[in-house]
Motif scaffolding. Structure first.
Motif, mmCIF file in Angstrom:
data_model
loop_
_atom_site.group_PDB
_atom_site.id
_atom_site.type_symbol
_atom_site.label_atom_id
_atom_site.label_comp_id
_atom_site.label_asym_id
_atom_site.label_seq_id
_atom_site.Cartn_x
_atom_site.Cartn_y
_atom_site.Cartn_z
ATOM 1 N N ALA A 29 0.750 -1.270 0.027
ATOM 2 C CA ALA A 29 0.046 0.100 -0.125
ATOM 3 C C ALA A 29 0.990 1.305 0.029
ATOM 4 C CB ALA A 29 -0.825 0.051 1.180
ATOM 5 N N VAL A 30 0.675 2.001 -1.022
ATOM 6 C CA VAL A 30 1.577 3.330 -1.149
ATOM 7 C C VAL A 30 0.754 4.430 -0.861
ATOM 8 C CG1 VAL A 30 3.127 4.537 -2.761
ATOM 9 C CG2 VAL A 30 2.594 2.176 -3.132
ATOM 10 N N ILE A 31 1.319 5.102 0.143
ATOM 11 C CA ILE A 31 0.659 6.456 0.499
ATOM 12 C C ILE A 31 1.040 7.598 -0.348
ATOM 13 C CG2 ILE A 31 -0.252 7.893 2.850
ATOM 14 C CD1 ILE A 31 -0.967 4.863 2.788
ATOM 15 N N PHE A 32 0.182 8.476 -0.999
ATOM 16 C CA PHE A 32 0.636 9.867 -1.463
ATOM 17 C C PHE A 32 0.023 10.703 -0.834
ATOM 18 C CE2 PHE A 32 0.782 6.396 -4.741
ATOM 19 C CZ PHE A 32 1.809 6.983 -5.605
ATOM 20 N N PRO A 33 0.586 11.678 0.196
ATOM 21 C CA PRO A 33 0.245 12.794 0.718
ATOM 22 C C PRO A 33 -0.462 13.658 -0.132
ATOM 23 C CG PRO A 33 2.403 12.466 1.473
ATOM 24 C CD PRO A 33 2.239 11.606 -0.083
ATOM 25 N N GLY A 34 -1.314 14.618 0.657
ATOM 26 C CA GLY A 34 -1.914 16.027 -0.293
ATOM 27 C C GLY A 34 -0.714 17.127 -0.304
#
Length: 207
Positions: A29-34
């Motif tokens: 699972a890859v988390i892309f911030p805002g």
């Protein structure tokens, strides 16, 4: 469980540290911030926690402009996509990849997915997308969660999500761009509802 930092140079002259948590999983699972919404803030923090409950490895991305503490410019998105792609391809290969993104991160995630090999099965959890992400969402598989009171995503934008065959759409009534309302207690109740939506996403993707 092992926690490592994937340290890489960035265009902004500062190293970025992507947090890679491994549990021996075949799913990442890859988390892309805002833009100003880090992986430590509630929507992304709890998404990562739910990923852990499903024994997924996680990769929490840091953007170069964030590390350098400067403002992001629209024309920088291509550079950010390239650096995120490099981070993802630097870790061992996974059988399945899930992209979880927030706000401007929804554009970065969609463009990053397009640069990776088609053989990698990527499914998306788009949180409070911005209009620029709509063409990318239309080409994706996964889920979208947005708030009806989000000033960056109006009703005409939400109508463009209607009828997408591979996208499950969740609308949070009266919620803003952070999927919150004015009342703290109600915002916490909404967060619980959103976490249940996360569970539905992981159950559907991993079945």
């Amino acid at each position: 469980m092992s926690v490592n930092s994937v340290v890489m140079p960035s265009y902004w002259g500062r190293e970025v540290r992507h947090k890679h948590i491994t549990r021996g999983s075949k799913v990442l699972a890859v988390i892309f911030p805002g833009k100003n919404y880090s992986a430590e803030r509630p929507l992304l923090e709890y998404a990562a926690k739910v990923a852990a409950e499903y024994n997924c490895d996680t990769l929490q991305l840091e953007y170069g402009y964030q590390s350098a503490r400067v403002e992001m410019k629209r024309e920088d998105i291509g550079i950010i996509v390239e650096e995120c792609t490099n981070a993802i391809t630097s870790v061992p290969k996974y059988e399945k990849i899930l992209f979880i993104s927030k706000s401007i991160g929804t554009v970065i995630a969609g463009k990053t997915a397009a640069t990776l090999k088609a053989s990698q099965q990527i499914e998306h959890l788009y949180l409070t997308p911005i209009p620029d992400a709509l063409p990318l969402i239309e080409q994706s598989r996964g889920s979208v969660i947005y708030g009806s009171a989000d000033p960056l995503f109006s009703e005409p934008h939400s109508r463009e999500l209607a009828g997408l065959r591979n996208i499950k759409v969740y609308r949070i009534d009266d919620a803003n761009h952070s999927l919150e309302v004015g009342n703290v207690k109600e915002s916490l109740a909404i967060l619980i509802v959103i976490i249940n939506m996360y569970h539905e996403f992981f159950q559907r993707c991993l079945k």
